[in-house]
Every structure is written in structure tokens, then in C-alpha cells.
Design an enzyme around this catalytic site. Structure first.
Site, PDB file in Angstrom:
ATOM      1  N   TYR A 147       2.792  79.930 -23.154  1.00 42.96           N
ATOM      2  CA  TYR A 147       2.379  80.919 -22.143  1.00 42.96           C
ATOM      3  C   TYR A 147       2.705  80.426 -20.729  1.00 42.96           C
ATOM      4  CZ  TYR A 147      -0.736  84.012 -19.464  1.00 42.96           C
ATOM      5  OH  TYR A 147      -1.252  84.912 -18.557  1.00 42.96           O
TER       6      TYR A 147
HETATM    7  P1  NAD Z   1      -3.674  92.774 -22.522  1.00 43.84           P
HETATM    8  O1  NAD Z   1      -3.606  91.754 -23.606  1.00 43.84           O
HETATM    9  O2  NAD Z   1      -4.974  93.455 -22.266  1.00 43.84           O
HETATM   10  O3  NAD Z   1      -2.491  93.820 -22.804  1.00 43.84           O
HETATM   11  C1  NAD Z   1      -2.211  94.879 -21.946  1.00 43.84           C
HETATM   12  C2  NAD Z   1      -1.199  95.792 -22.606  1.00 43.84           C
HETATM   13  O4  NAD Z   1       0.045  95.136 -22.904  1.00 43.84           O
HETATM   14  C3  NAD Z   1      -1.639  96.392 -23.964  1.00 43.84           C
HETATM   15  O5  NAD Z   1      -1.783  97.797 -23.837  1.00 43.84           O
HETATM   16  C4  NAD Z   1      -0.498  96.018 -24.926  1.00 43.84           C
HETATM   17  O6  NAD Z   1      -0.244  97.025 -25.883  1.00 43.84           O
HETATM   18  C5  NAD Z   1       0.660  95.834 -23.966  1.00 43.84           C
HETATM   19  N1  NAD Z   1       1.793  95.078 -24.496  1.00 43.84           N
HETATM   20  C6  NAD Z   1       1.739  93.921 -25.206  1.00 43.84           C
HETATM   21  N2  NAD Z   1       2.993  93.520 -25.537  1.00 43.84           N
HETATM   22  C7  NAD Z   1       3.854  94.436 -25.016  1.00 43.84           C
HETATM   23  C8  NAD Z   1       5.274  94.577 -25.031  1.00 43.84           C
HETATM   24  N3  NAD Z   1       6.044  93.681 -25.675  1.00 43.84           N
HETATM   25  N4  NAD Z   1       5.846  95.637 -24.394  1.00 43.84           N
HETATM   26  C9  NAD Z   1       5.070  96.565 -23.775  1.00 43.84           C
HETATM   27  N5  NAD Z   1       3.704  96.484 -23.744  1.00 43.84           N
HETATM   28  C10 NAD Z   1       3.102  95.430 -24.355  1.00 43.84           C
HETATM   29  O7  NAD Z   1      -3.195  92.044 -21.179  1.00 43.84           O
HETATM   30  P2  NAD Z   1      -3.879  91.950 -19.737  1.00 43.84           P
HETATM   31  O8  NAD Z   1      -5.047  91.050 -19.796  1.00 43.84           O
HETATM   32  O9  NAD Z   1      -4.016  93.289 -19.150  1.00 43.84           O
HETATM   33  O10 NAD Z   1      -2.723  91.121 -18.952  1.00 43.84           O
HETATM   34  C11 NAD Z   1      -1.662  91.772 -18.275  1.00 43.84           C
HETATM   35  C12 NAD Z   1      -0.797  90.705 -17.615  1.00 43.84           C
HETATM   36  O11 NAD Z   1      -1.593  89.880 -16.760  1.00 43.84           O
HETATM   37  C13 NAD Z   1      -0.124  89.779 -18.611  1.00 43.84           C
HETATM   38  O12 NAD Z   1       1.181  89.472 -18.173  1.00 43.84           O
HETATM   39  C14 NAD Z   1      -1.008  88.542 -18.571  1.00 43.84           C
HETATM   40  O13 NAD Z   1      -0.312  87.375 -18.927  1.00 43.84           O
HETATM   41  C15 NAD Z   1      -1.418  88.513 -17.113  1.00 43.84           C
HETATM   42  N6  NAD Z   1      -2.683  87.796 -16.861  1.00 43.84           N
HETATM   43  C16 NAD Z   1      -3.828  88.126 -17.537  1.00 43.84           C
HETATM   44  C17 NAD Z   1      -4.998  87.413 -17.267  1.00 43.84           C
HETATM   45  C18 NAD Z   1      -6.312  87.744 -17.975  1.00 43.84           C
HETATM   46  O14 NAD Z   1      -7.286  86.984 -17.819  1.00 43.84           O
HETATM   47  N7  NAD Z   1      -6.405  88.816 -18.729  1.00 43.84           N
HETATM   48  C19 NAD Z   1      -5.002  86.393 -16.326  1.00 43.84           C
HETATM   49  C20 NAD Z   1      -3.822  86.092 -15.664  1.00 43.84           C
HETATM   50  C21 NAD Z   1      -2.657  86.799 -15.933  1.00 43.84           C
END
Ligand code: NAD
Length: 252
Positions: A147
Site C-alpha cells: 500500500y
Molecule cells: P473504500 O475502501 O471505502 O472504497 C471506496 C470505493 O472504491 C468503493 O466504492 C469501491 O467499490 C471502489 N473501488 C475499489 N477498487 C476500485 C477499482 N479498481 N476501480 C474503481 N473503483 C474501485 O476507500 P476509501 O476509504 O474511501 O479510500 C479512498 C481513497 O483514499 C483510497 O485511495 C485510499 O487509499 C485513500 N485513503 C483512505 C484512508 C482511510 O482511512 N479510509 C486514509 C488515507 C487515504
């Protein structure tokens, strides 16, 4: 970009942070396109936000991305939000297939989407790209090397495109979210508690101790910064990595 209504594509905007970003752009008056792999999430989003245009597409699949752009045409703003958590485990334990899947979604996915968006931005005379990385690129996060490496790759992607595309009036910045108050963020804390044999409350307190402002982040805060970075007020901001994390100092 001129004064007409902005058009925006948010990847993985069916739920989570992506949906919050899409909603912030909607409130700001933009024409919002969203893609996601989860058709049910897109249907739920469309039911609540009928103005959104949604596409079922996996960002790691070049053909699905191409078909989506055939339907959309171009956008003024691209938010590369799609990202999966990847495998957990020591470097010797990480499965090669899971490693490749993480890079395919988190880094190559941004490549597939960006190259198509940029072609139209150049024709339009400019644009803005916002990549969603993570505060963990600054702190490191043991047992999550796939990641963190994929998200560091996204930082290099951001910095390099900022230079390459600056002369075309296309800006490229990264947002580094911290501990996000959504199901994925809460599940992370619950899993760490389970692994360490401690309560969720203790684990949460331990994590917050290493965040300067002792806070969780509302996904809408990431959306607010994305809207700002895409706005004329940010017209000379490019190549920047901006944390929305309350000051993430360290992660265990
Ligand atoms: P999540 O796991 O809740 O997923 C959000 C959406 O992504 C889902 O609807 C899923 O269907 C979609 N998705 C997954 N794989 C996909 C693909 N290959 N193509 C298109 N859609 C896809 O994620 P989140 O927590 O909303 O995170 C969003 C972004 O923020 C990510 O890049 C994550 O790495 C980053 N992020 C998240 C956090 C956290 O704490 N949640 C912290 C820092 C960064």
C-alpha cells in the site's frame, strides 16, 4: 479553464472518500462524473444524487477506462481517488498476486485514467488533477508495504506530471488524508485492536496520541480541499503534497 461550469471525474466515487469528494463538487456547482467497480454503490449514489453521471469501471482495466472516456469525452478536473488497502503482512509474507493487484489499482489505475483525461485537458487549454495518496507515506506503516509503496509511487507520478504538464496549464497535486472517519478507517482500528489483543478504545487512543490534533478526519474535509485545488484560487498551485490529517506524526 474558463468561467463555464467545471466538469469533474472522481474515480471510486461510489462510496467512501470518493463519494464525499463527488458530493463536495456537486455542491460547488460542478458537473460530476463518478466511476466505481461496485454497481450497487453507484445505483445508491444515483438514487440520492440524481445529477451525478456514473460509470461502472475498474480503473485497473484499460479497456473499461477507455470505454468510460468514450462516453464522457473530457473533463476539466480529475480526482484519482481509487485505492485498495492491499495485503497486510511482513515483506516475506506478502503474496505476489496481491502486491501486483495493489499496484495495478493504486498506481497503474491512475495512469490509465490520467492519460486519457490529459489528452482532452490539453485540447481544452488546461485542467487540474488531484491524486489521493495517504498520510502514511510520511510516517511509514509496517506490514503495509504494498500500500505505502503504491501511494509513494502516486507521489512520484504527481510530482513528475506537475513538471511535465505545467506548460500545458494542467496542474497536478496530491492530498494525503489521515485517519478517516468512515467504515474503512474504523475497521482498520478494530483490526489493529484484534491483532494486538487490546480494546478498540485503547487502540484508538494510542493512534490518536501520535496525531498532533488528536482527531479523526471527516471525508468531506478531503472533498473541500479537492474542490479548492481545482478552483481558480489554486491556479498557481501545482506539484504539492498536502496532508489533511491533523498532523500525522507516526503510525505503529
Ligand atoms: P473504500 O475502501 O471505502 O472504497 C471506496 C470505493 O472504491 C468503493 O466504492 C469501491 O467499490 C471502489 N473501488 C475499489 N477498487 C476500485 C477499482 N479498481 N476501480 C474503481 N473503483 C474501485 O476507500 P476509501 O476509504 O474511501 O479510500 C479512498 C481513497 O483514499 C483510497 O485511495 C485510499 O487509499 C485513500 N485513503 C483512505 C484512508 C482511510 O482511512 N479510509 C486514509 C488515507 C487515504
Amino acid at each position: 479553464m474558463d468561467d463555464r461550469r467545471q466538469s469533474v471525474l472522481v474515480t471510486a466515487g461510489g462510496s467512501g472518500i470518493g463519494r464525499a469528494i463527488a458530493e463536495r463538487f456537486l455542491r460547488a456547482g460542478a458537473e460530476v462524473h463518478v466511476c466505481d467497480v461496485d454497481a450497487d454503490a453507484l445505483a445508491a449514489l444515483e438514487a440520492e444524487e440524481p445529477m451525478v453521471r456514473s460509470y461502472r469501471a475498474d480503473v485497473s482495466d484499460e479497456r473499461e477506462v477507455a470505454a468510460m472516456f468514450d462516453a464522457i469525452g473530457g473533463v476539466d478536473v480529475l480526482v484519482n481517488n481509487a485505492g485498495i488497502g492491499g495485503p497486510r503482512g511482513s515483506i516475506e509474507e506478502i503474496d505476489g498476486v496481491e502486491w501486483e493487484r495493489t499496484i495495478a489499482v493504486n498506481l497503474t489505475g491512475a495512469f490509465h485514467v490520467t492519460r486519457r483525461a490529459v489528452a482532452a485537458m490539453k485540447t481544452a487549454g488546461g485542467g487540474a488533477i488531484v491524486n489521493i495518496s495517504t498520510a502514511s507515506v510520511r510516517t511509514g506503516m509496517p506490514m503495509r508495504t504494498a500500500y505505502v509503496a503504491s501511494k509513494q509511487g502516486l507521489m512520484g507520478f504527481t510530482a513528475n506530471l506537475a513538471r511535465e504538464l505545467g506548460p500545458d496549464n494542467i496542474r497536478c497535486n496530491a492530498i494525503l488524508p489521515g485517519l478517516i472517519d468512515n467504515p474503512r478507517g474504523r475497521a482498520l482500528v478494530a483490526r489493529m485492536a484484534d491483532e494486538n489483543g487490546r480494546s478498540v478504545a485503547e487502540t484508538e487512543a494510542e493512534m490518536l496520541r501520535f496525531i498532533s490534533m488528536r482527531c479523526w478526519i471527516d471525508p468531506a474535509e478531503v472533498g473541500d480541499l479537492a474542490v479548492f485545488l481545482a478552483s481558480p484560487a489554486a491556479r498557481h498551485i501545482t506539484g504539492q503534497f498536502i496532508g489533511v490529517c491533523g498532523g500525522a506524526e507516526w503510525e505503529g
